[in-house]
Motif scaffolding. Sequence first.
Motif, PDB file in Angstrom:
ATOM      1  N   ALA A  36       0.799  -1.225   0.000  1.00 61.51           N
ATOM      2  CA  ALA A  36       0.000   0.000   0.000  1.00 61.51           C
ATOM      3  C   ALA A  36       0.836   1.281   0.000  1.00 61.51           C
ATOM      4  CB  ALA A  36      -0.925   0.007   1.218  1.00 61.51           C
ATOM      5  N   ASN A  37       2.151   1.161   0.023  1.00 60.35           N
ATOM      6  CA  ASN A  37       3.037   2.327   0.022  1.00 60.35           C
ATOM      7  C   ASN A  37       2.609   3.352   1.073  1.00 60.35           C
ATOM      8  OD1 ASN A  37       5.251   3.779  -0.777  1.00 60.35           O
ATOM      9  ND2 ASN A  37       4.197   4.784  -2.480  1.00 60.35           N
ATOM     10  N   CYS A  38       2.418   2.871   2.309  1.00 58.79           N
ATOM     11  CA  CYS A  38       1.922   3.701   3.400  1.00 58.79           C
ATOM     12  C   CYS A  38       2.992   4.613   4.000  1.00 58.79           C
ATOM     13  CB  CYS A  38       1.376   2.819   4.530  1.00 58.79           C
ATOM     14  SG  CYS A  38      -0.093   1.903   4.071  1.00 58.79           S
ATOM     15  N   GLY A  39       4.235   4.226   3.883  1.00 66.63           N
ATOM     16  CA  GLY A  39       5.299   5.006   4.491  1.00 66.63           C
ATOM     17  C   GLY A  39       5.341   4.860   6.005  1.00 66.63           C
ATOM     18  N   LEU A  40       4.806   3.759   6.527  1.00 67.59           N
ATOM     19  CA  LEU A  40       4.815   3.534   7.967  1.00 67.59           C
ATOM     20  C   LEU A  40       6.213   3.122   8.415  1.00 67.59           C
ATOM     21  CD1 LEU A  40       1.540   1.428   8.398  1.00 67.59           C
ATOM     22  CD2 LEU A  40       1.866   3.855   8.896  1.00 67.59           C
ATOM     23  N   MET A  41       6.554   3.520   9.638  1.00 65.17           N
ATOM     24  CA  MET A  41       7.806   3.085  10.252  1.00 65.17           C
ATOM     25  C   MET A  41       7.463   2.293  11.501  1.00 65.17           C
ATOM     26  SD  MET A  41      10.357   6.349   9.817  1.00 65.17           S
ATOM     27  CE  MET A  41      11.492   5.602  10.942  1.00 65.17           C
ATOM     28  N   PHE A  42       7.958   1.072  11.565  1.00 61.39           N
ATOM     29  CA  PHE A  42       7.699   0.207  12.705  1.00 61.39           C
ATOM     30  C   PHE A  42       8.281   0.821  13.969  1.00 61.39           C
ATOM     31  CE2 PHE A  42       9.330  -3.156  15.522  1.00 61.39           C
ATOM     32  CZ  PHE A  42       8.146  -3.785  15.853  1.00 61.39           C
ATOM     33  N   SER A  43       7.487   0.807  15.037  1.00 60.64           N
ATOM     34  CA  SER A  43       7.964   1.254  16.340  1.00 60.64           C
ATOM     35  C   SER A  43       8.125   0.055  17.272  1.00 60.64           C
ATOM     36  CB  SER A  43       6.998   2.286  16.932  1.00 60.64           C
ATOM     37  OG  SER A  43       7.446   2.702  18.195  1.00 60.64           O
ATOM     38  N   LYS A  44       7.003  -0.639  17.569  1.00 59.69           N
ATOM     39  CA  LYS A  44       7.075  -1.818  18.427  1.00 59.69           C
ATOM     40  C   LYS A  44       5.742  -2.563  18.411  1.00 59.69           C
ATOM     41  CE  LYS A  44       5.895   0.863  22.507  1.00 59.69           C
ATOM     42  NZ  LYS A  44       6.303   1.330  23.817  1.00 59.69           N
ATOM     43  N   VAL A  45       5.804  -3.821  18.818  1.00 62.11           N
ATOM     44  CA  VAL A  45       4.591  -4.608  19.025  1.00 62.11           C
ATOM     45  C   VAL A  45       4.155  -4.366  20.458  1.00 62.11           C
ATOM     46  CG1 VAL A  45       3.603  -6.929  19.127  1.00 62.11           C
ATOM     47  CG2 VAL A  45       5.254  -6.372  17.344  1.00 62.11           C
ATOM     48  N   VAL A  46       2.880  -4.005  20.651  1.00 63.35           N
ATOM     49  CA  VAL A  46       2.383  -3.704  21.997  1.00 63.35           C
ATOM     50  C   VAL A  46       1.421  -4.761  22.519  1.00 63.35           C
ATOM     51  CG1 VAL A  46       2.749  -1.222  21.755  1.00 63.35           C
ATOM     52  CG2 VAL A  46       0.555  -2.207  21.078  1.00 63.35           C
ATOM     53  N   GLY A  47       1.007  -5.674  21.670  1.00 64.64           N
ATOM     54  CA  GLY A  47       0.126  -6.762  22.077  1.00 64.64           C
ATOM     55  C   GLY A  47       0.177  -7.847  21.021  1.00 64.64           C
ATOM     56  N   SER A  48      -0.032  -9.092  21.449  1.00 66.53           N
ATOM     57  CA  SER A  48       0.019 -10.167  20.462  1.00 66.53           C
ATOM     58  C   SER A  48      -0.683 -11.404  20.971  1.00 66.53           C
ATOM     59  CB  SER A  48       1.470 -10.508  20.106  1.00 66.53           C
ATOM     60  OG  SER A  48       2.154 -10.973  21.249  1.00 66.53           O
ATOM     61  N   LYS A  49      -1.117 -12.208  20.029  1.00 57.67           N
ATOM     62  CA  LYS A  49      -1.648 -13.523  20.355  1.00 57.67           C
ATOM     63  C   LYS A  49      -1.262 -14.465  19.235  1.00 57.67           C
ATOM     64  CE  LYS A  49      -6.286 -12.158  18.847  1.00 57.67           C
ATOM     65  NZ  LYS A  49      -7.666 -12.032  19.240  1.00 57.67           N
ATOM     66  N   VAL A  50      -1.207 -15.741  19.576  1.00 55.40           N
ATOM     67  CA  VAL A  50      -0.789 -16.770  18.634  1.00 55.40           C
ATOM     68  C   VAL A  50      -1.858 -17.850  18.592  1.00 55.40           C
ATOM     69  CG1 VAL A  50       0.543 -18.060  20.350  1.00 55.40           C
ATOM     70  CG2 VAL A  50       1.136 -18.275  17.938  1.00 55.40           C
ATOM     71  N   GLN A  51      -2.022 -18.447  17.436  1.00 56.31           N
ATOM     72  CA  GLN A  51      -3.017 -19.503  17.288  1.00 56.31           C
ATOM     73  C   GLN A  51      -2.351 -20.852  17.532  1.00 56.31           C
ATOM     74  OE1 GLN A  51      -4.804 -20.047  13.373  1.00 56.31           O
ATOM     75  NE2 GLN A  51      -6.794 -19.971  14.369  1.00 56.31           N
ATOM     76  N   THR A  52      -2.987 -21.647  18.344  1.00 53.69           N
ATOM     77  CA  THR A  52      -2.481 -22.989  18.610  1.00 53.69           C
ATOM     78  C   THR A  52      -3.472 -23.993  18.044  1.00 53.69           C
ATOM     79  OG1 THR A  52      -3.577 -22.990  20.757  1.00 53.69           O
ATOM     80  CG2 THR A  52      -1.281 -22.312  20.722  1.00 53.69           C
ATOM     81  N   PRO A  53      -3.067 -25.179  17.686  1.00 55.52           N
ATOM     82  CA  PRO A  53      -1.695 -25.671  17.688  1.00 55.52           C
ATOM     83  C   PRO A  53      -0.920 -25.141  16.496  1.00 55.52           C
ATOM     84  CG  PRO A  53      -3.134 -27.371  16.819  1.00 55.52           C
ATOM     85  CD  PRO A  53      -4.012 -26.185  17.188  1.00 55.52           C
ATOM     86  N   GLY A  54       0.361 -25.329  16.556  1.00 54.50           N
ATOM     87  CA  GLY A  54       1.216 -24.927  15.442  1.00 54.50           C
ATOM     88  C   GLY A  54       2.026 -23.691  15.744  1.00 54.50           C
ATOM     89  N   GLY A  55       1.385 -22.665  16.250  1.00 55.03           N
ATOM     90  CA  GLY A  55       2.089 -21.442  16.617  1.00 55.03           C
ATOM     91  C   GLY A  55       2.705 -20.703  15.452  1.00 55.03           C
ATOM     92  N   THR A  56       2.067 -20.735  14.288  1.00 57.79           N
ATOM     93  CA  THR A  56       2.635 -20.008  13.154  1.00 57.79           C
ATOM     94  C   THR A  56       1.767 -18.843  12.707  1.00 57.79           C
ATOM     95  OG1 THR A  56       1.609 -21.520  11.578  1.00 57.79           O
ATOM     96  CG2 THR A  56       3.848 -22.032  12.283  1.00 57.79           C
TER      97      THR A  56
END
Length: 119
Positions: free
Chosen positions: A57-77
């Motif tokens: 999308a050519n947003c021009g965003l700059m990554f700062s940090k991940v502030v929250g996350s979740k993972v799907q199990t099983p597999g964890g990918t």
Amino acid sequence: MRTSLLLLLLLAGAAVLYAVATPTAAADGEWRPIPDVADPHVQGLGKCAVNERNKVANCGLMFSKVVGSKVQTPGGTRYVLDVDALRINASHKIYQAEIVDQSSSGGSGCKLVSFGPNC
């Protein structure tokens, strides 16, 4: 013959009870939070998600940090990440990125499934 039929009915009934009483995971698996979002792997996935979004999308965003996350199990990918990114106007915004981690399957990086809200 009558004994065989009775035994067969008992086995069928037991099979039905077992299927009803045994909890099963959802087809897609369960989502669970990742307690350490500062983990370098999680942060790398967040950066990858922002980079992939910028390619599309050519947003021009700059990554700062991940502030929250979740993972799907099983597999964890498969991950859903709350990513803090710096926008072109120098303001921060939280985006939600859903990605598939390809590094665990021998690939490199991540595959972006969704990213929002729009940049």
